[in-house]
Design a protein around this motif. Structure first.
Motif, PDB file in Angstrom:
ATOM      1  N   GLY A   1       5.790  -3.194  -6.393  1.00  0.00           N
ATOM      2  CA  GLY A   1       5.971  -2.258  -5.694  1.00  0.00           C
ATOM      3  C   GLY A   1       5.075  -1.450  -5.033  1.00  0.00           C
ATOM      4  N   PRO A   2       4.955  -0.252  -4.623  1.00  0.00           N
ATOM      5  CA  PRO A   2       3.988   0.248  -3.760  1.00  0.00           C
ATOM      6  C   PRO A   2       2.728   1.069  -4.261  1.00  0.00           C
ATOM      7  CG  PRO A   2       6.086   1.830  -3.631  1.00  0.00           C
ATOM      8  CD  PRO A   2       6.696   0.372  -5.080  1.00  0.00           C
ATOM      9  N   HIS A   3       2.715   0.232  -5.713  1.00  0.00           N
ATOM     10  CA  HIS A   3       1.333   1.228  -6.757  1.00  0.00           C
ATOM     11  C   HIS A   3       0.530   0.175  -6.712  1.00  0.00           C
ATOM     12  CE1 HIS A   3       4.242  -0.947  -9.261  1.00  0.00           C
ATOM     13  NE2 HIS A   3       3.571  -0.925 -10.341  1.00  0.00           N
ATOM     14  N   THR A   4       0.649  -0.889  -6.253  1.00  0.00           N
ATOM     15  CA  THR A   4       0.220  -2.220  -6.907  1.00  0.00           C
ATOM     16  C   THR A   4      -0.974  -1.745  -4.471  1.00  0.00           C
ATOM     17  OG1 THR A   4       1.716  -3.400  -7.472  1.00  0.00           O
ATOM     18  CG2 THR A   4      -0.182  -4.554  -6.195  1.00  0.00           C
ATOM     19  N   ILE A   5      -0.287  -0.901  -3.807  1.00  0.00           N
ATOM     20  CA  ILE A   5      -1.518  -0.832  -2.982  1.00  0.00           C
ATOM     21  C   ILE A   5      -3.073  -0.015  -3.089  1.00  0.00           C
ATOM     22  CG2 ILE A   5      -1.425   0.385  -0.256  1.00  0.00           C
ATOM     23  CD1 ILE A   5       1.627  -0.476  -0.365  1.00  0.00           C
ATOM     24  N   GLY A   6      -2.462   1.115  -4.431  1.00  0.00           N
ATOM     25  CA  GLY A   6      -3.582   1.887  -4.558  1.00  0.00           C
ATOM     26  C   GLY A   6      -4.527   0.914  -5.855  1.00  0.00           C
ATOM     27  N   VAL A   7      -4.015  -0.311  -6.306  1.00  0.00           N
ATOM     28  CA  VAL A   7      -5.114  -0.631  -6.985  1.00  0.00           C
ATOM     29  C   VAL A   7      -5.671  -1.676  -6.153  1.00  0.00           C
ATOM     30  CG1 VAL A   7      -4.810  -2.592  -9.170  1.00  0.00           C
ATOM     31  CG2 VAL A   7      -3.044  -0.473  -8.928  1.00  0.00           C
TER      32      VAL A   7
ATOM     33  N   THR B   1      -2.012 -13.531 -16.336  1.00  0.00           N
ATOM     34  CA  THR B   1      -1.982 -12.239 -14.965  1.00  0.00           C
ATOM     35  C   THR B   1      -1.364 -11.945 -15.235  1.00  0.00           C
ATOM     36  OG1 THR B   1      -2.735 -14.268 -13.778  1.00  0.00           O
ATOM     37  CG2 THR B   1      -2.106 -12.778 -12.537  1.00  0.00           C
ATOM     38  N   GLY B   2      -1.234 -10.572 -16.074  1.00  0.00           N
ATOM     39  CA  GLY B   2      -0.676  -9.368 -16.046  1.00  0.00           C
ATOM     40  C   GLY B   2      -0.671  -8.646 -14.843  1.00  0.00           C
ATOM     41  N   TYR B   3       0.186  -7.855 -14.182  1.00  0.00           N
ATOM     42  CA  TYR B   3       0.338  -6.392 -13.090  1.00  0.00           C
ATOM     43  C   TYR B   3      -1.006  -6.292 -12.535  1.00  0.00           C
ATOM     44  CZ  TYR B   3      -0.183  -2.737 -10.604  1.00  0.00           C
ATOM     45  OH  TYR B   3      -0.272  -1.318 -10.000  1.00  0.00           O
ATOM     46  N   PRO B   4      -2.176  -5.521 -13.531  1.00  0.00           N
ATOM     47  CA  PRO B   4      -3.382  -5.024 -12.662  1.00  0.00           C
ATOM     48  C   PRO B   4      -4.422  -6.783 -12.494  1.00  0.00           C
ATOM     49  CG  PRO B   4      -3.333  -4.802 -15.489  1.00  0.00           C
ATOM     50  CD  PRO B   4      -2.236  -6.079 -14.792  1.00  0.00           C
ATOM     51  N   GLU B   5      -4.727  -7.949 -12.880  1.00  0.00           N
ATOM     52  CA  GLU B   5      -5.275  -9.252 -12.345  1.00  0.00           C
ATOM     53  C   GLU B   5      -4.417  -9.425 -11.290  1.00  0.00           C
ATOM     54  OE1 GLU B   5      -5.779  -8.419 -16.732  1.00  0.00           O
ATOM     55  OE2 GLU B   5      -3.195  -8.812 -15.346  1.00  0.00           O
ATOM     56  N   ALA B   6      -3.271  -9.864 -10.687  1.00  0.00           N
ATOM     57  CA  ALA B   6      -2.327  -9.894  -9.388  1.00  0.00           C
ATOM     58  C   ALA B   6      -2.700  -8.602  -8.465  1.00  0.00           C
ATOM     59  CB  ALA B   6      -0.863  -9.975 -10.154  1.00  0.00           C
ATOM     60  N   SER B   7      -2.348  -7.787  -9.286  1.00  0.00           N
ATOM     61  CA  SER B   7      -3.166  -6.836  -7.947  1.00  0.00           C
ATOM     62  C   SER B   7      -3.960  -6.810  -7.673  1.00  0.00           C
ATOM     63  CB  SER B   7      -3.060  -5.140  -8.661  1.00  0.00           C
ATOM     64  OG  SER B   7      -1.800  -5.311  -9.018  1.00  0.00           O
ATOM     65  N   VAL B   8      -5.098  -7.069  -7.569  1.00  0.00           N
ATOM     66  CA  VAL B   8      -6.642  -7.375  -8.006  1.00  0.00           C
ATOM     67  C   VAL B   8      -6.720  -8.934  -7.014  1.00  0.00           C
ATOM     68  CG1 VAL B   8      -8.745  -8.329  -8.365  1.00  0.00           C
ATOM     69  CG2 VAL B   8      -7.372  -6.312  -9.649  1.00  0.00           C
TER      70      VAL B   8
ATOM     71  N   ASN C   1     -10.113  -4.135  -3.722  1.00  0.00           N
ATOM     72  CA  ASN C   1     -10.831  -4.152  -1.986  1.00  0.00           C
ATOM     73  C   ASN C   1     -10.700  -3.195  -1.260  1.00  0.00           C
ATOM     74  OD1 ASN C   1     -12.115  -5.563   0.445  1.00  0.00           O
ATOM     75  ND2 ASN C   1     -10.519  -6.757   0.022  1.00  0.00           N
ATOM     76  N   PRO C   2     -11.248  -1.802  -0.902  1.00  0.00           N
ATOM     77  CA  PRO C   2     -11.523  -1.456   0.443  1.00  0.00           C
ATOM     78  C   PRO C   2     -10.939  -1.478   1.824  1.00  0.00           C
ATOM     79  CG  PRO C   2     -12.953  -0.143  -1.231  1.00  0.00           C
ATOM     80  CD  PRO C   2     -12.353  -1.944  -1.422  1.00  0.00           C
ATOM     81  N   ALA C   3     -11.751  -2.846   1.500  1.00  0.00           N
ATOM     82  CA  ALA C   3     -11.488  -3.647   3.716  1.00  0.00           C
ATOM     83  C   ALA C   3     -10.215  -3.500   3.556  1.00  0.00           C
ATOM     84  CB  ALA C   3     -12.287  -4.330   4.057  1.00  0.00           C
TER      85      ALA C   3
END
Length: 374
Positions: free
Chosen positions: A222-228, A202-209, A233-235
């Motif tokens: 950091g706040p960049h994860t909000i975008g990912v 589980t890296g950054y991309p997977e955890a962000s999802v 999930n736009p909802a």
């Protein structure tokens, strides 16, 4: 290029975790590009190689004054500015406000609360007998994404991987109680089952999802994860917020800016074009465009003051960056110390060795690196 028709820009894409290695190799080979991305650690390395242009004179003091002081301070070495900050991603807790509300919990203010909150957020939400929502989206991979998060937690436990003692000598606290407490936090979280399975993958991309899809309720990031997360999930828009990372008793809470910027090569033959492009990237309009897509915090004060950045989702991270900021030591060999974190937390989670054994082994490696370089 539209504004400067005589200028053509060739982009060289490099994954963030490989940037320092790539640039160092290019510097040694003598083919550094006119302009390059540069974080705080890389700025030190490049300055040691006499690669970057000093930017205070190139950009002008009035322009420099338009940066947030914490950002530009981290890119300054010996009073000279070698990189122009672009954005920062201050580390804090990103959490799902809706899942916290359902569980009746608030962001933890201590590490004891952290595990308690994690457990409260770990649930079988559909009643099929299987856990499908976890408390902590842990980044457990053996790379910079995992190392940076762990080292931030360790500092809030009271331990730095490398720093100077009262006599000015470089020392490590990797075998200190604080660093061991950070290892124990990782192990405890996995042992009580409040971390999704497959931590080492589980890296950054997977955890962000996981955060975006509600498979996990909070993440050190950091706040960049909000975008990912919103891409996954736009909802989830409007259901994400930031909160400070806890600190151990007697320890002042701190964060890392984790910022990126741009440097100009001192020997660039296209200096005027590089300066023009740098200022183009850093104008308010473009800073807000990047923030709108990635939620990274702009480095320029005019962009930070915009309502778009001072939103509910980003405000916790903006405030985190205004607090006590830890900057990595300005030494070219710092990364050799930082990378000791990931094999340590992976070993702690596996449990084949005690935390004392792991800390002792990694501290011995750190002290050898210090002895060889310090």
């Amino acid at each position: 290029m539209k504004a400067c028709p005589k200028t053509k820009i060739k982009f060289v894409g490099v994954p963030a975790n490989d940037l320092v290695t790539k640039l160092t190799a290019m510097a040694i080979a003598g083919n550094v590009p006119d302009m390059y991305a540069s974080d705080a650690v890389n700025t030190v390395k490049m300055a040691a190689l006499n690669i970057p242009l000093e930017l205070r004179a190139a950009l002008g003091q009035d322009y420099i004054d338009g940066f947030a002081k914490e950002n530009v301070g981290e890119m300054t070495i010996g009073g000279k500015i070698y990189s122009a900050p672009w954005f920062s991603i201050p580390t804090a807790i990103l959490y799902r406000t809706d899942l916290f509300a359902k569980a009746g919990v608030k962001p933890p203010k201590s590490f004891e609360e952290f595990i308690t909150v994690c457990k409260a957020l770990t649930k079988d939400t559909d009643g099929d007998g299987k856990i499908d929502q976890y408390g902590w989206a842990m980044v457990g991979t053996d790379n910079g994404s995992g190392q940076g998060r762990f080292n931030t937690i360790a500092r809030n436990m009271g331990a730095v991987d490398v720093g100077k003692d009262s006599s000015g000598k470089w020392v490590t606290q990797i075998d200190s109680p604080g660093w061991k407490a950070a290892l124990k936090l990782y192990k405890d979280a996995v042992d009580v089952g409040c971390v999704p399975p497959g931590q080492f993958q589980t890296g950054y991309p997977e955890a962000s999802v996981q955060i975006g899809k509600g498979q996990a309720a909070m993440m050190i990031t950091g706040p960049h994860t909000i975008g990912v997360a919103l891409t996954a999930n736009p909802a989830a828009k409007g259901k994400l917020a930031g909160a400070p990372i806890p600190a151990a008793a007697g320890v002042s809470a701190t964060t890392s800016l984790n910022q990126s910027g741009y440097a100009i090569a001192r020997k660039s033959k296209h200096r005027a074009a590089a300066i023009a492009y740098m200022k183009f990237l850093l104008n308010k309009e473009n800073q807000l465009r990047i923030n709108d897509v990635t939620y990274r915090i702009p480095s320029r004060l005019d962009a930070q003051a915009d309502p778009q950045v001072n939103s509910e989702m980003s405000l916790g991270f903006v405030k985190a960056g205004e607090g006590k900021v830890f900057s990595n030591p300005q030494i070219p060999w710092y990364n050799s110390i930082a990378i000791l974190a990931s094999p340590a937390y992976q070993a702690a989670i596996k449990g084949d060795k005690t935390i004392d054994q792991i800390a002792k082994e990694q501290a011995e490696k750190a002290r050898k690196i210090i002895a060889d370089n310090g």
